[in-house]
Design a protein around this motif. Structure first.
Motif, PDB file in Angstrom:
ATOM      1  N   ILE A  31       0.857  -1.188   0.000  1.00  0.00           N
ATOM      2  CA  ILE A  31       0.000   0.000   0.000  1.00  0.00           C
ATOM      3  C   ILE A  31       0.891   1.235   0.000  1.00  0.00           C
ATOM      4  CG2 ILE A  31      -1.832   1.245   1.202  1.00  0.00           C
ATOM      5  CD1 ILE A  31      -2.656  -1.496   2.390  1.00  0.00           C
ATOM      6  N   ARG A  32       0.978   1.871  -1.126  1.00  0.00           N
ATOM      7  CA  ARG A  32       1.913   2.983  -1.306  1.00  0.00           C
ATOM      8  C   ARG A  32       1.495   4.246  -0.568  1.00  0.00           C
ATOM      9  NH1 ARG A  32       3.528   1.887  -7.579  1.00  0.00           N
ATOM     10  NH2 ARG A  32       4.438  -0.125  -7.130  1.00  0.00           N
ATOM     11  N   ARG A  33       0.216   4.339  -0.197  1.00  0.00           N
ATOM     12  CA  ARG A  33      -0.259   5.528   0.518  1.00  0.00           C
ATOM     13  C   ARG A  33       0.230   5.568   1.964  1.00  0.00           C
ATOM     14  NH1 ARG A  33      -6.602   5.471  -0.867  1.00  0.00           N
ATOM     15  NH2 ARG A  33      -6.545   5.040   1.349  1.00  0.00           N
ATOM     16  N   LEU A  34       0.737   4.458   2.458  1.00  0.00           N
ATOM     17  CA  LEU A  34       1.213   4.410   3.839  1.00  0.00           C
ATOM     18  C   LEU A  34       2.646   4.947   3.907  1.00  0.00           C
ATOM     19  CD1 LEU A  34      -0.040   0.874   4.915  1.00  0.00           C
ATOM     20  CD2 LEU A  34      -1.108   3.081   5.391  1.00  0.00           C
ATOM     21  N   PRO A  35       2.958   5.681   4.963  1.00  0.00           N
ATOM     22  CA  PRO A  35       4.339   6.166   5.110  1.00  0.00           C
ATOM     23  C   PRO A  35       5.310   4.990   5.309  1.00  0.00           C
ATOM     24  CG  PRO A  35       2.997   6.790   7.020  1.00  0.00           C
ATOM     25  CD  PRO A  35       2.088   6.129   6.043  1.00  0.00           C
ATOM     26  N   PRO A  36       6.557   5.156   4.913  1.00  0.00           N
ATOM     27  CA  PRO A  36       7.535   4.058   5.014  1.00  0.00           C
ATOM     28  C   PRO A  36       7.720   3.535   6.439  1.00  0.00           C
ATOM     29  CG  PRO A  36       8.467   5.943   3.853  1.00  0.00           C
ATOM     30  CD  PRO A  36       7.132   6.357   4.360  1.00  0.00           C
ATOM     31  N   ASN A  37       7.609   4.400   7.415  1.00  0.00           N
ATOM     32  CA  ASN A  37       7.809   3.980   8.814  1.00  0.00           C
ATOM     33  C   ASN A  37       6.468   3.886   9.552  1.00  0.00           C
ATOM     34  OD1 ASN A  37       7.244   6.678   8.805  1.00  0.00           O
ATOM     35  ND2 ASN A  37       8.867   7.252  10.222  1.00  0.00           N
ATOM     36  N   PHE A  38       5.429   3.433   8.869  1.00  0.00           N
ATOM     37  CA  PHE A  38       4.093   3.309   9.450  1.00  0.00           C
ATOM     38  C   PHE A  38       4.157   2.444  10.717  1.00  0.00           C
ATOM     39  CE2 PHE A  38      -0.360   1.495   9.007  1.00  0.00           C
ATOM     40  CZ  PHE A  38      -0.995   2.659   9.408  1.00  0.00           C
ATOM     41  N   PRO A  39       3.818   3.011  11.891  1.00  0.00           N
ATOM     42  CA  PRO A  39       3.988   2.287  13.160  1.00  0.00           C
ATOM     43  C   PRO A  39       3.344   0.893  13.223  1.00  0.00           C
ATOM     44  CG  PRO A  39       3.551   4.592  13.600  1.00  0.00           C
ATOM     45  CD  PRO A  39       3.371   4.393  12.111  1.00  0.00           C
ATOM     46  N   PRO A  40       2.140   0.687  12.689  1.00  0.00           N
ATOM     47  CA  PRO A  40       1.586  -0.678  12.734  1.00  0.00           C
ATOM     48  C   PRO A  40       2.441  -1.694  11.975  1.00  0.00           C
ATOM     49  CG  PRO A  40      -0.181   0.874  12.406  1.00  0.00           C
ATOM     50  CD  PRO A  40       1.112   1.648  12.276  1.00  0.00           C
ATOM     51  N   ARG A  41       3.013  -1.281  10.854  1.00  0.00           N
ATOM     52  CA  ARG A  41       3.889  -2.191  10.101  1.00  0.00           C
ATOM     53  C   ARG A  41       5.113  -2.533  10.946  1.00  0.00           C
ATOM     54  NH1 ARG A  41       5.705   0.910   6.007  1.00  0.00           N
ATOM     55  NH2 ARG A  41       3.982   0.429   4.633  1.00  0.00           N
ATOM     56  N   GLU A  42       5.692  -1.523  11.586  1.00  0.00           N
ATOM     57  CA  GLU A  42       6.870  -1.743  12.415  1.00  0.00           C
ATOM     58  C   GLU A  42       6.560  -2.671  13.586  1.00  0.00           C
ATOM     59  OE1 GLU A  42       9.854  -0.749  11.336  1.00  0.00           O
ATOM     60  OE2 GLU A  42       8.685  -0.062   9.626  1.00  0.00           O
ATOM     61  N   LYS A  43       5.390  -2.516  14.178  1.00  0.00           N
ATOM     62  CA  LYS A  43       4.996  -3.376  15.307  1.00  0.00           C
ATOM     63  C   LYS A  43       4.840  -4.825  14.845  1.00  0.00           C
ATOM     64  CE  LYS A  43       4.242  -2.585  19.112  1.00  0.00           C
ATOM     65  NZ  LYS A  43       5.114  -2.771  20.291  1.00  0.00           N
ATOM     66  N   MET A  44       4.247  -5.034  13.673  1.00  0.00           N
ATOM     67  CA  MET A  44       4.091  -6.396  13.153  1.00  0.00           C
ATOM     68  C   MET A  44       5.461  -7.003  12.826  1.00  0.00           C
ATOM     69  SD  MET A  44       0.880  -7.023  13.398  1.00  0.00           S
ATOM     70  CE  MET A  44       0.835  -5.938  14.813  1.00  0.00           C
ATOM     71  N   LYS A  45       6.386  -6.167  12.325  1.00  0.00           N
ATOM     72  CA  LYS A  45       7.750  -6.644  12.060  1.00  0.00           C
ATOM     73  C   LYS A  45       8.453  -7.049  13.348  1.00  0.00           C
ATOM     74  CE  LYS A  45       8.763  -4.165   7.784  1.00  0.00           C
ATOM     75  NZ  LYS A  45       9.578  -3.111   7.156  1.00  0.00           N
TER      76      LYS A  45
END
Length: 72
Positions: free
Chosen positions: A17-31
Motif C-alpha cells: 500500500i503505497r499511501r502508507l508512510p515508510p515507517n508506518f507504526p503498525p507495520r513496524e509493530k508487526m515486524k
C-alpha cells in the motif's frame, strides 16, 4: 496455529500500500512481533500474556490502518 506466516502476510500486505508512510507504526509493530516469534522453536507456545499483547497490538494496528485510510 502458526502465527509467523500470518504476520508475514500482514507485513507484505502493508508493504504493497503505497499511501502508507515508510515507517508506518503498525507495520513496524508487526515486524517486531515477526522477528521475535521467528526466532522461537517450531513447538513454541505463546504464554497467555504474550498472546493477549499480540492480539492487542494487532487490534491497535488495524485501527491505525483504518484511520490512515480514512485520512488519505
Amino acid at each position: 496455529m502458526q502465527i509467523c506466516p500470518l504476520l508475514l502476510e500482514i507485513i507484505t500486505g502493508l508493504d504493497t500500500i503505497r499511501r502508507l508512510p515508510p515507517n508506518f507504526p503498525p507495520r513496524e509493530k508487526m515486524k517486531e512481533w515477526y522477528s521475535q516469534l521467528h526466532q522461537k522453536p517450531a513447538n513454541y507456545v505463546l504464554p497467555e500474556t504474550e498472546s493477549r499483547q499480540l492480539m492487542y497490538d494487532i487490534e491497535v494496528a488495524y485501527n491505525k490502518f483504518m484511520q490512515q485510510l480514512k485520512s488519505s
